[in-house]
Scaffold this motif. Structure first.
Motif, mmCIF file in Angstrom:
data_model
loop_
_atom_site.group_PDB
_atom_site.id
_atom_site.type_symbol
_atom_site.label_atom_id
_atom_site.label_comp_id
_atom_site.label_asym_id
_atom_site.label_seq_id
_atom_site.Cartn_x
_atom_site.Cartn_y
_atom_site.Cartn_z
ATOM 1 N N LYS A 2 -4.079 -4.982 -1.536
ATOM 2 C CA LYS A 2 -2.807 -4.356 -1.903
ATOM 3 C C LYS A 2 -3.099 -3.070 -2.641
ATOM 4 O O LYS A 2 -4.080 -2.956 -3.354
ATOM 5 C CB LYS A 2 -1.984 -5.285 -2.765
ATOM 6 C CG LYS A 2 -1.364 -6.410 -1.972
ATOM 7 C CD LYS A 2 -0.217 -6.973 -2.706
ATOM 8 C CE LYS A 2 0.480 -7.967 -1.805
ATOM 9 N NZ LYS A 2 1.732 -8.372 -2.327
ATOM 10 N N SER A 3 -2.221 -2.134 -2.481
ATOM 11 C CA SER A 3 -2.400 -0.840 -3.117
ATOM 12 C C SER A 3 -1.241 -0.566 -4.055
ATOM 13 O O SER A 3 -0.116 -0.997 -3.815
ATOM 14 C CB SER A 3 -2.476 0.240 -2.041
ATOM 15 O OG SER A 3 -2.473 1.500 -2.630
ATOM 16 N N ASN A 4 -1.517 0.127 -5.133
ATOM 17 C CA ASN A 4 -0.468 0.527 -6.069
ATOM 18 C C ASN A 4 0.211 1.813 -5.631
ATOM 19 O O ASN A 4 1.177 2.238 -6.231
ATOM 20 C CB ASN A 4 -1.047 0.716 -7.482
ATOM 21 C CG ASN A 4 -1.531 -0.605 -8.044
ATOM 22 O OD1 ASN A 4 -1.017 -1.655 -7.691
ATOM 23 N ND2 ASN A 4 -2.523 -0.547 -8.913
ATOM 24 N N LYS A 6 2.580 4.113 -3.708
ATOM 25 C CA LYS A 6 3.859 3.951 -3.023
ATOM 26 C C LYS A 6 3.954 5.006 -1.943
ATOM 27 O O LYS A 6 3.557 6.143 -2.123
ATOM 28 C CB LYS A 6 5.032 4.115 -4.000
ATOM 29 C CG LYS A 6 5.010 3.161 -5.157
ATOM 30 C CD LYS A 6 5.445 1.797 -4.727
ATOM 31 C CE LYS A 6 5.488 0.900 -5.955
ATOM 32 N NZ LYS A 6 5.515 -0.462 -5.669
ATOM 33 N N LEU A 10 3.592 2.322 3.694
ATOM 34 C CA LEU A 10 2.190 2.132 3.308
ATOM 35 C C LEU A 10 1.800 0.665 3.364
ATOM 36 O O LEU A 10 0.721 0.334 3.863
ATOM 37 C CB LEU A 10 1.938 2.702 1.903
ATOM 38 C CG LEU A 10 0.486 2.722 1.455
ATOM 39 C CD1 LEU A 10 -0.333 3.603 2.382
ATOM 40 C CD2 LEU A 10 0.380 3.225 0.026
ATOM 41 N N GLN A 11 2.676 -0.214 2.899
ATOM 42 C CA GLN A 11 2.366 -1.647 2.928
ATOM 43 C C GLN A 11 2.224 -2.140 4.366
ATOM 44 O O GLN A 11 1.337 -2.927 4.660
ATOM 45 C CB GLN A 11 3.446 -2.455 2.195
ATOM 46 C CG GLN A 11 3.079 -3.921 2.006
ATOM 47 C CD GLN A 11 1.793 -4.113 1.223
ATOM 48 O OE1 GLN A 11 1.601 -3.505 0.183
ATOM 49 N NE2 GLN A 11 0.898 -4.934 1.738
ATOM 50 N N GLU A 12 3.089 -1.646 5.262
ATOM 51 C CA GLU A 12 2.973 -2.043 6.674
ATOM 52 C C GLU A 12 1.633 -1.577 7.260
ATOM 53 O O GLU A 12 1.024 -2.279 8.054
ATOM 54 C CB GLU A 12 4.126 -1.460 7.514
ATOM 55 C CG GLU A 12 5.464 -2.089 7.230
ATOM 56 C CD GLU A 12 6.286 -1.258 6.258
ATOM 57 O OE1 GLU A 12 5.791 -0.216 5.781
ATOM 58 O OE2 GLU A 12 7.419 -1.655 5.971
ATOM 59 N N TYR A 14 -1.187 -1.115 5.538
ATOM 60 C CA TYR A 14 -2.235 -1.989 4.995
ATOM 61 C C TYR A 14 -2.217 -3.350 5.688
ATOM 62 O O TYR A 14 -3.273 -3.911 6.006
ATOM 63 C CB TYR A 14 -2.076 -2.156 3.478
ATOM 64 C CG TYR A 14 -2.910 -1.175 2.690
ATOM 65 C CD1 TYR A 14 -4.281 -1.356 2.560
ATOM 66 C CD2 TYR A 14 -2.330 -0.072 2.082
ATOM 67 C CE1 TYR A 14 -5.051 -0.459 1.845
ATOM 68 C CE2 TYR A 14 -3.088 0.832 1.365
ATOM 69 C CZ TYR A 14 -4.456 0.629 1.243
ATOM 70 O OH TYR A 14 -5.231 1.515 0.547
ATOM 71 N N ASP A 15 -1.022 -3.883 5.917
ATOM 72 C CA ASP A 15 -0.919 -5.159 6.619
ATOM 73 C C ASP A 15 -1.498 -5.048 8.036
ATOM 74 O O ASP A 15 -2.200 -5.946 8.510
ATOM 75 C CB ASP A 15 0.540 -5.620 6.687
ATOM 76 C CG ASP A 15 1.088 -6.012 5.318
ATOM 77 O OD1 ASP A 15 0.272 -6.251 4.389
ATOM 78 O OD2 ASP A 15 2.327 -6.064 5.178
ATOM 79 N N ALA A 43 0.905 -0.951 13.096
ATOM 80 C CA ALA A 43 1.991 -0.985 12.117
ATOM 81 C C ALA A 43 3.320 -0.548 12.735
ATOM 82 O O ALA A 43 4.366 -0.654 12.094
ATOM 83 C CB ALA A 43 1.653 -0.091 10.930
ATOM 84 N N TYR A 57 -1.847 9.010 1.603
ATOM 85 C CA TYR A 57 -2.553 7.914 2.262
ATOM 86 C C TYR A 57 -4.074 7.980 2.089
ATOM 87 O O TYR A 57 -4.793 7.352 2.842
ATOM 88 C CB TYR A 57 -2.192 7.903 3.754
ATOM 89 C CG TYR A 57 -0.735 7.605 3.989
ATOM 90 C CD1 TYR A 57 -0.275 6.310 3.916
ATOM 91 C CD2 TYR A 57 0.163 8.622 4.254
ATOM 92 C CE1 TYR A 57 1.063 6.022 4.122
ATOM 93 C CE2 TYR A 57 1.502 8.342 4.464
ATOM 94 C CZ TYR A 57 1.946 7.038 4.392
ATOM 95 O OH TYR A 57 3.257 6.758 4.593
ATOM 96 N N LEU A 60 -5.757 4.579 1.792
ATOM 97 C CA LEU A 60 -5.662 3.878 3.064
ATOM 98 C C LEU A 60 -6.680 4.432 4.062
ATOM 99 O O LEU A 60 -7.364 3.679 4.744
ATOM 100 C CB LEU A 60 -4.249 3.995 3.639
ATOM 101 C CG LEU A 60 -4.037 3.421 5.044
ATOM 102 C CD1 LEU A 60 -4.246 1.921 5.043
ATOM 103 C CD2 LEU A 60 -2.667 3.782 5.577
#
Length: 142
Positions: A2-4, A6, A10-12, A14-15, A43, A57, A60
């Motif tokens: 997980k990244s801090n 925002k 971005l979360q998608e 990483y997933d 993603a 990013y 990432l």
């Protein structure tokens, strides 16, 4: 992972990277090479998104590059092992063919020697007064 940081999607991303690392991708074929483009496609994002917003990013991108390098190293190692095994198989196949040739040659030699023995027995029977103990056609009881 997980990244801090925002950012849009971005979360998608990483997933998606995690799915590619774990070979459980949903949108791209399993076993797909990890790259910035394939992470974005997995993603469901535009691949140019990662290239255009490098500052947002950056972490990432570093993770993608890290896992892409690890995947390539693993693939290269596997390819090296495959090449070694193929070379070993070729060597064993060659050795097997050599032994088969030797075996066939020994069989041919045995048949030749049996034929010679038969020929000598036939000659011997013609030039001697020795008679077989067992009449022709009778079973031999030893």
């Amino acid at each position: 992972m997980k990244s801090n940081i925002k950012g849009a999607g971005l979360q998608e991303l990483y997933d998606a990277l995690l799915r590619l690392v774990n070979n459980t991708s949903e949108r791209v074929p399993k076993g797909t090479k990890i790259s910035r483009r394939t992470v974005a496609l997995e993603a469901g994002k535009d691949p140019s998104l990662i290239k255009s917003d490098r500052e947002i990013y950056n972490y990432l991108i570093k993770d993608i590059d890290h896992y892409a390098a690890a995947q390539k190293e693993k693939s290269d190692k596997k390819n090296g092992q495959t090449l070694e095994l193929k070379a070993r198989i070729a060597q064993l196949r060659s050795e097997s063919e050599r032994f088969e040739e030797l075996w066939k040659a020994s069989l041919a030699r045995e048949l030749f020697l049996l034929d010679q023995i038969d020929d000598y027995e036939q000659r011997w029977k013609k030039h001697t007064n020795v008679v077989d103990f067992v009449p022709n056609g009778s079973p031999v009881n030893h």
